[in-house]
Design an enzyme around this catalytic site. Sequence first.
Site, short mmCIF file in Angstrom:
data_model
loop_
_atom_site.label_atom_id
_atom_site.label_comp_id
_atom_site.label_asym_id
_atom_site.label_seq_id
_atom_site.Cartn_x
_atom_site.Cartn_y
_atom_site.Cartn_z
CB CYS A 1 -0.96 -0.13 1.05
SG CYS A 1 -1.86 -1.45 1.34
CG HIS B 1 -1.87 4.70 5.12
ND1 HIS B 1 -1.82 4.63 3.72
CD2 HIS B 1 -2.08 3.42 5.62
CE1 HIS B 1 -1.97 3.27 3.53
NE2 HIS B 1 -2.02 2.54 4.78
CG HIS C 1 -6.47 0.89 1.41
ND1 HIS C 1 -5.70 1.76 0.45
CD2 HIS C 1 -5.75 0.12 2.46
CE1 HIS C 1 -4.35 1.43 1.14
NE2 HIS C 1 -4.31 0.56 1.95
#
Lengths: 397, 342
Positions: free
Chosen positions: A158, A291, A326
């Site tokens: 990620c 994040h 996400h």
Amino acid sequence: MNALVTGGGIICALGTSEAEVLASFRAHRSGMNAAEFLQTRHRAGYVFGEVPLSNQALAERHHLSPTLSRTILLSYHAARAAYDTIPANLRQVSRIGFISATSVGGMDKTEQFFEDYLVDKAAGDLGQVMHHDCGRATDFVARELGIKDFVTTISTACSSSANALMLGARMLKAGLLDIVIAGGVDPLTRFTFNGFNTLMIVDPEQCKPLDATREGLNLGEGAAYLVLMSEQAAQALPASVHCRLSGYANANDAFHQTALSDQGEGPYLAMQQALQKADLQPSDIDYINMHGTGTRNNDLAEGTAIRRLFGGVYPKLSSTKSFTGHTLAASGAIEAYLSVLTVTGGYVFPNFSFRQPVETLDLIPETEFYQHATMRHVMSNSFGFGGNCSSLIFSRT
Amino acid sequence: MSFYINGIGAVSPQKSFAEALSSKPAVHYGNQLHCQEPDYTAFIDARQLRRLSRIVKLSIAASSQAVQDAAPAIIDGVIVGTGWGCIEDTVTFLEKMVENQEEALSPTAFIHSTHNTIAAQVAFQLKCKGYNTTYSHRSISFESALLDAALLLAETPAQTLLVGGVDELTNTSFSILSRFDLFKQPQELGSDSLFSLGTAGTVAGEGSVFFAVSGVRTEHSYCQVAAVQTLSFGSTDDAVEAARKMLQRHGLPAVDLLLLGNNGDSKEDKHYDSFETNFTQQGQTLKFKHLCGEYPTASAFGLGLGATLLKQNLSLGSVPQSVLFYNCSPQSHQALVLLRAC
């Protein structure tokens, strides 16, 4: 010497262009909906940040084959938009690189191939599985754009595309390239959805990052690329389009394959070293695009790291994943794109919702989209599996 | 942008680079070259061992050897190149997902399926909180990692980084890649005859090779990496020109050894032959893929071999002072690395 950001391209659940993405934020419209295209059997029970275009529609828009991986189609869409912002005369005289990032490559095609392959090892369309490796989409897009001075792909889960942007800035600094298109892509796949779902960190409903009642992340998809230029290459452009990628750092939490340490050591190191690189103090940061996945572990660890670094005095902050989902390897670049808009346009991006702060932390995210005149320095965080933590800082020129 | 190789560790189809360079390297029969795996308990706690996937074990063993070899004070960062990533765990999760129709899945394989698991686990073993990244770009995955290291070391020479090239060969990856007609028929050969058949196809390989690199030369140094360059979508002539410029920049009228990534596939080897004809009068040629097989990061094995030659002077006649490494995957990427004795 800083890398200058002079343009970019974006596609995500909020839209297929910067204007559409901004319009979604303006209308406070989250991209999380029932999946229209992802063929998971769990689609009824979950929301996804799906790009509102089928493969067919994406392919038609760009005169590409609809049999290409969604990874390629999304990457091409955003990279083409980024590339088109470079003036033609500059393209001709510059050494241009393409640095992309993905966590699953053409997994959307591989999982279709496996349906047939597992029945009969001689079955399955090789035209699907040939898209599997991470470099495939990068090469396809680079060839279409005619970029060949440097091409590579980063895959650090990620945090992937934050690292792609970082490498781009470093190559400009070293004088190896004049212009870099850097960013990343990930499509929604059954593989990643089921993976995160078996880890029990997917919230079936709209996710609630930075909230005490958060129950996990929503998966999204998309791609974004920024055009990074050396100061010399950017000289020909009007100064108003610029911001600087002034700081960046990459650190490892070295704690656990999928969870961050309680104190957020990796996030702390990444943010601290990025500040150092930019020669800034924590108080210089006007906004953090966190994040902020919405998992219990991430938001607590990231929040704790922010508290350690910023003392009690927090800048404005939010997690735009509450709007985009996400997007895994694309998230660093999508959020970097938004952070650039914050610096150049003064846009402050909100959390979709917020009720009460994360336990023991008094982090209060922004909840309204608005323009604020004095956004000089913006931090964008990206963390991933394997303890990979990266932090970028964008600054006014 | 030059730096030094101060330590090397490898798990490969050869027991060691010394054996690979001897008159009797390991010969593999059939069209797959698998690693000769060490006793992992020398590198990994026995309780931990059961939980680690094979590609991580290969990499912890290789990286530990590189660290022991270089004996640096600390490791400041880990950079890995891998073409296929953790393909075994990826396939395990994928198979279960398809077979169980997305029900009753265990997350274990998914957790270890991401490409960065290798660099993450190596860093975890070393408790290294520094720079950590993973490149996955086909045949230049490892060279991308090497280039990243060169950039970091140019900025801060006094640090030691681990740079690895890692790929595993699994039953599934071999079964699928075979369907693209990449490999020779198994009955055709022992790996020592790879270059004499003149037929289509190569042999599949795998390996994990790690380098401890630094901007500072030490008593352990094998050689200097003087230059690293990748070329995308160019011709063999482009690579020849880039190589000539590279040698010129380093004041080398010629190199002592040409290290080539020929893989025995007649269609591909003609590119290497064409490259070679531009340089052969200048020195000797060494090929290496009969020793490790073809895989996306095979160049890491090739460079390990070249670096070992420069350190140990197991020379092919005269002692080489410079090695030009060339690897390509036709129509897509080519890589050049210049090694010099130090």
